[in-house]
Design a protein around this motif. Structure first.
Motif, PDB file in Angstrom:
ATOM      1  N   MET A 295       7.102   0.289 -60.724  1.00  0.00           N
ATOM      2  CA  MET A 295       8.515   0.262 -60.382  1.00  0.00           C
ATOM      3  C   MET A 295       9.200   1.534 -60.856  1.00  0.00           C
ATOM      4  O   MET A 295       8.865   2.070 -61.893  1.00  0.00           O
ATOM      5  CB  MET A 295       9.214  -0.906 -61.068  1.00  0.00           C
ATOM      6  CG  MET A 295       8.952  -2.247 -60.505  1.00  0.00           C
ATOM      7  SD  MET A 295      10.050  -2.569 -59.163  1.00  0.00           S
ATOM      8  CE  MET A 295       9.667  -4.262 -58.905  1.00  0.00           C
ATOM      9  N   ARG A 296      10.133   1.951 -60.062  1.00  0.00           N
ATOM     10  CA  ARG A 296      10.951   3.083 -60.454  1.00  0.00           C
ATOM     11  C   ARG A 296      12.056   2.587 -61.379  1.00  0.00           C
ATOM     12  O   ARG A 296      12.242   1.388 -61.557  1.00  0.00           O
ATOM     13  CB  ARG A 296      11.560   3.740 -59.212  1.00  0.00           C
ATOM     14  CG  ARG A 296      10.524   4.275 -58.280  1.00  0.00           C
ATOM     15  CD  ARG A 296      11.065   4.955 -57.049  1.00  0.00           C
ATOM     16  NE  ARG A 296      12.402   4.589 -56.664  1.00  0.00           N
ATOM     17  CZ  ARG A 296      12.914   4.837 -55.473  1.00  0.00           C
ATOM     18  NH1 ARG A 296      12.207   5.423 -54.554  1.00  0.00           N
ATOM     19  NH2 ARG A 296      14.146   4.497 -55.180  1.00  0.00           N
ATOM     20  N   ASN A 297      12.797   3.506 -61.946  1.00  0.00           N
ATOM     21  CA  ASN A 297      13.906   3.133 -62.836  1.00  0.00           C
ATOM     22  C   ASN A 297      14.981   2.322 -62.128  1.00  0.00           C
ATOM     23  O   ASN A 297      15.666   1.526 -62.741  1.00  0.00           O
ATOM     24  CB  ASN A 297      14.551   4.388 -63.448  1.00  0.00           C
ATOM     25  CG  ASN A 297      13.626   5.075 -64.416  1.00  0.00           C
ATOM     26  OD1 ASN A 297      12.659   4.492 -64.884  1.00  0.00           O
ATOM     27  ND2 ASN A 297      13.918   6.321 -64.723  1.00  0.00           N
ATOM     28  N   ASP A 298      15.120   2.519 -60.796  1.00  0.00           N
ATOM     29  CA  ASP A 298      16.157   1.810 -60.057  1.00  0.00           C
ATOM     30  C   ASP A 298      15.683   0.445 -59.540  1.00  0.00           C
ATOM     31  O   ASP A 298      16.365  -0.201 -58.764  1.00  0.00           O
ATOM     32  CB  ASP A 298      16.677   2.663 -58.898  1.00  0.00           C
ATOM     33  CG  ASP A 298      15.581   3.096 -57.940  1.00  0.00           C
ATOM     34  OD1 ASP A 298      14.427   2.617 -58.066  1.00  0.00           O
ATOM     35  OD2 ASP A 298      15.872   3.926 -57.060  1.00  0.00           O
ATOM     36  N   GLY A 299      14.481  -0.014 -59.959  1.00  0.00           N
ATOM     37  CA  GLY A 299      13.973  -1.318 -59.563  1.00  0.00           C
ATOM     38  C   GLY A 299      13.251  -1.331 -58.225  1.00  0.00           C
ATOM     39  O   GLY A 299      12.717  -2.355 -57.822  1.00  0.00           O
ATOM     40  N   VAL A 300      13.243  -0.222 -57.513  1.00  0.00           N
ATOM     41  CA  VAL A 300      12.557  -0.143 -56.224  1.00  0.00           C
ATOM     42  C   VAL A 300      11.077   0.158 -56.479  1.00  0.00           C
ATOM     43  O   VAL A 300      10.752   1.048 -57.270  1.00  0.00           O
ATOM     44  CB  VAL A 300      13.185   0.977 -55.345  1.00  0.00           C
ATOM     45  CG1 VAL A 300      12.419   1.144 -54.047  1.00  0.00           C
ATOM     46  CG2 VAL A 300      14.648   0.681 -55.089  1.00  0.00           C
ATOM     47  N   PRO A 301      10.173  -0.590 -55.850  1.00  0.00           N
ATOM     48  CA  PRO A 301       8.753  -0.324 -56.082  1.00  0.00           C
ATOM     49  C   PRO A 301       8.350   1.060 -55.566  1.00  0.00           C
ATOM     50  O   PRO A 301       8.887   1.540 -54.570  1.00  0.00           O
ATOM     51  CB  PRO A 301       8.027  -1.418 -55.300  1.00  0.00           C
ATOM     52  CG  PRO A 301       9.044  -2.152 -54.524  1.00  0.00           C
ATOM     53  CD  PRO A 301      10.402  -1.689 -54.934  1.00  0.00           C
ATOM     54  N   ARG A 302       7.422   1.685 -56.277  1.00  0.00           N
ATOM     55  CA  ARG A 302       6.903   2.985 -55.843  1.00  0.00           C
ATOM     56  C   ARG A 302       6.006   2.791 -54.626  1.00  0.00           C
ATOM     57  O   ARG A 302       5.323   1.776 -54.509  1.00  0.00           O
ATOM     58  CB  ARG A 302       6.065   3.626 -56.944  1.00  0.00           C
ATOM     59  CG  ARG A 302       6.831   4.080 -58.125  1.00  0.00           C
ATOM     60  CD  ARG A 302       5.880   4.829 -59.073  1.00  0.00           C
ATOM     61  NE  ARG A 302       6.499   5.034 -60.348  1.00  0.00           N
ATOM     62  CZ  ARG A 302       5.960   4.702 -61.511  1.00  0.00           C
ATOM     63  NH1 ARG A 302       4.765   4.160 -61.575  1.00  0.00           N
ATOM     64  NH2 ARG A 302       6.609   4.933 -62.630  1.00  0.00           N
ATOM     65  N   PRO A 303       5.955   3.795 -53.753  1.00  0.00           N
ATOM     66  CA  PRO A 303       5.015   3.715 -52.630  1.00  0.00           C
ATOM     67  C   PRO A 303       3.571   3.829 -53.137  1.00  0.00           C
ATOM     68  O   PRO A 303       3.319   4.367 -54.212  1.00  0.00           O
ATOM     69  CB  PRO A 303       5.400   4.906 -51.753  1.00  0.00           C
ATOM     70  CG  PRO A 303       6.148   5.835 -52.643  1.00  0.00           C
ATOM     71  CD  PRO A 303       6.758   5.012 -53.732  1.00  0.00           C
ATOM     72  N   HIS A 304       2.638   3.326 -52.344  1.00  0.00           N
ATOM     73  CA  HIS A 304       1.228   3.305 -52.713  1.00  0.00           C
ATOM     74  C   HIS A 304       0.476   4.511 -52.160  1.00  0.00           C
ATOM     75  O   HIS A 304       0.902   5.136 -51.187  1.00  0.00           O
ATOM     76  CB  HIS A 304       0.566   2.032 -52.181  1.00  0.00           C
ATOM     77  CG  HIS A 304       1.043   0.811 -52.870  1.00  0.00           C
ATOM     78  ND1 HIS A 304       2.109   0.079 -52.421  1.00  0.00           N
ATOM     79  CD2 HIS A 304       0.609   0.195 -53.986  1.00  0.00           C
ATOM     80  CE1 HIS A 304       2.320  -0.940 -53.232  1.00  0.00           C
ATOM     81  NE2 HIS A 304       1.423  -0.894 -54.196  1.00  0.00           N
ATOM     82  N   PHE A 305      -0.662   4.782 -52.783  1.00  0.00           N
ATOM     83  CA  PHE A 305      -1.612   5.749 -52.235  1.00  0.00           C
ATOM     84  C   PHE A 305      -3.002   5.168 -52.393  1.00  0.00           C
ATOM     85  O   PHE A 305      -3.237   4.258 -53.179  1.00  0.00           O
ATOM     86  CB  PHE A 305      -1.498   7.119 -52.928  1.00  0.00           C
ATOM     87  CG  PHE A 305      -2.258   7.217 -54.222  1.00  0.00           C
ATOM     88  CD1 PHE A 305      -3.562   7.702 -54.244  1.00  0.00           C
ATOM     89  CD2 PHE A 305      -1.679   6.825 -55.423  1.00  0.00           C
ATOM     90  CE1 PHE A 305      -4.267   7.792 -55.440  1.00  0.00           C
ATOM     91  CE2 PHE A 305      -2.376   6.906 -56.622  1.00  0.00           C
ATOM     92  CZ  PHE A 305      -3.680   7.394 -56.630  1.00  0.00           C
TER      93      PHE A 305
END
Length: 187
Positions: free
Chosen positions: A1-11
């Motif tokens: 998760m990013r600091n803003d609560g949005v999940p990070r994209p995957h690789f």
């Protein structure tokens, strides 16, 4: 998760023993996996510059694929998930303002921080040949480069041996996946 609560994209990085052995480097961008074939595989050594040839986008579900693509189908051969994780886009314009990752790719230079099982730290994809140049054969060419950060490898080869590499998902080698598929198909 990013600091803003949005999940990070995957690789995902898949080793693909097809007509030619290569690594498929895939980043989640705008609902698909943007994909590059990297013949020698990604390297954690900043002195290594890895050719990355852009290929077709893949559906997000493909990041979990590990198995054998049957002969006669496009890309036939054995595939393992060599690495997987999330990434943070680091793109900025000339004024230092953040830009979307897809905009960075369109501009021909995208930097990102990988949080993988095996690959860590800052990397960049830089386009050095545009697909409409006469000698390009219609394909764009990119370089995949590891940044000279604290996670860089300098004292050993930065790329894995694909024949001995193990899956980040299952711990299996290409050979083990192929044998298991042959047994299953033989039943």
């Amino acid at each position: 998760m990013r600091n803003d609560g949005v999940p990070r994209p995957h690789f995902v990085v898949q080793i693909h023993d097809a007509r030619r052995m290569h690594f498929d480097f895939r980043l989640e961008v705008d609902g698909v996996l943007k994909s590059w074939a990297v013949p020698r595989g990604p390297s954690e050594n900043p002195s290594d510059r890895r050719l990355a040839v852009e290929t077709e986008d893949h559906p997000l579900e493909y990041r979990e694929f590990e198995g054998v693509i049957p002969h006669g189908e496009s890309g036939s051969g054995t595939v393992i998930v060599w690495d997987q994780g999330t990434y943070e886009p680091l793109g900025h314009d000339q004024e230092g303002e953040a830009v979307s990752f897809s905009a960075s790719l369109a501009l021909g230079h995208a930097t990102f921080w990988l949080h993988g099982a095996k690959l860590h730290g800052e990397f960049a994809l830089t386009r050095f040949r545009v697909g409409d140049e006469p000698e390009s054969g219609g394909q764009e060419a990119w370089l995949l480069i590891k940044a000279n950060d604290r996670l860089a490898v300098r004292d050993r080869p930065g790329s894995p041996d694909p024949y001995h590499a193990r899956s980040a998902r299952t711990g299996r080698t290409l050979h083990q996946v192929a044998v298991a598929a042959a047994r299953r198909d033989g039943d």
